[in-house]
Design an enzyme around this catalytic site. Structure first.
Site, mmCIF file in Angstrom:
data_model
loop_
_atom_site.group_PDB
_atom_site.id
_atom_site.type_symbol
_atom_site.label_atom_id
_atom_site.label_comp_id
_atom_site.label_asym_id
_atom_site.label_seq_id
_atom_site.Cartn_x
_atom_site.Cartn_y
_atom_site.Cartn_z
ATOM 1 N N VAL A 188 20.209 -21.562 -3.337
ATOM 2 C CA VAL A 188 19.376 -21.946 -4.469
ATOM 3 C C VAL A 188 19.236 -23.462 -4.507
ATOM 4 O O VAL A 188 20.080 -24.179 -3.977
ATOM 5 C CB VAL A 188 20.004 -21.427 -5.791
ATOM 6 N N ILE A 213 21.236 -28.620 -3.335
ATOM 7 C CA ILE A 213 20.744 -27.518 -2.516
ATOM 8 C C ILE A 213 21.932 -26.734 -1.990
ATOM 9 O O ILE A 213 22.723 -27.255 -1.193
ATOM 10 C CB ILE A 213 19.865 -28.034 -1.358
ATOM 11 N N GLU A 214 22.083 -25.521 -2.489
ATOM 12 C CA GLU A 214 23.138 -24.617 -2.016
ATOM 13 C C GLU A 214 22.548 -23.867 -0.827
ATOM 14 O O GLU A 214 21.511 -23.216 -0.950
ATOM 15 C CB GLU A 214 23.529 -23.638 -3.121
ATOM 16 N N LEU A 215 23.189 -23.964 0.333
ATOM 17 C CA LEU A 215 22.605 -23.447 1.575
ATOM 18 C C LEU A 215 23.052 -22.050 1.977
ATOM 19 O O LEU A 215 22.531 -21.501 2.937
ATOM 20 C CB LEU A 215 22.899 -24.413 2.724
#
Length: 120
Positions: A4, A89-91
């Protein structure tokens, strides 16, 4: 971990998980969407069903405080004190992927990173 793009504010005055709109909320949403639209799995909004079955992020983005409250986070501090427009930014659902999985992460995020840079 999750998949997300999270944007300010990460905190609200009441200290609860509720949408906390910044003065530049529309710009932050535009930046977050520019990234998430190029990552199909992120954009779908339910990336970690096995770990978090009820978690849903419309179009792969979320206001930080609406997701969970983080008082005193760097994202908000940088925005308020240095005028830096920062998103988180969560990857992926796994915080520490194995080295052999990194090419997959690159492939999933390459177009997103390029689109994100174009926003400048």
């Amino acid at each position: 971990g999750s998949l997300v793009v999270n944007y300010p504010f990460d905190d609200d005055e009441q200290g609860i998980a509720i949408y906390s709109k910044s003065p530049d909320d529309a710009v932050f949403q535009q930046l977050a969407l520019a990234y998430s639209k190029e990552n199909a799995k992120m954009y779908q909004g339910s990336p970690c069903k096995d770990m978090y079955p009820t978690e849903y992020f419309p179009h792969g983005i979320t206001n930080g405080a609406q997701w969970y409250n983080v008082p005193g986070g760097m994202q908000d501090w940088n925005y308020l004190h240095t005028n830096c427009f920062e998103v988180t930014i969560e990857l992926g659902c796994v915080k520490y992927p194995k080295a052999e999985e990194l090419p997959k992460y690159w492939a999933q995020n390459r177009r997103s990173l390029l689109q994100f840079m174009k926003q400048v």
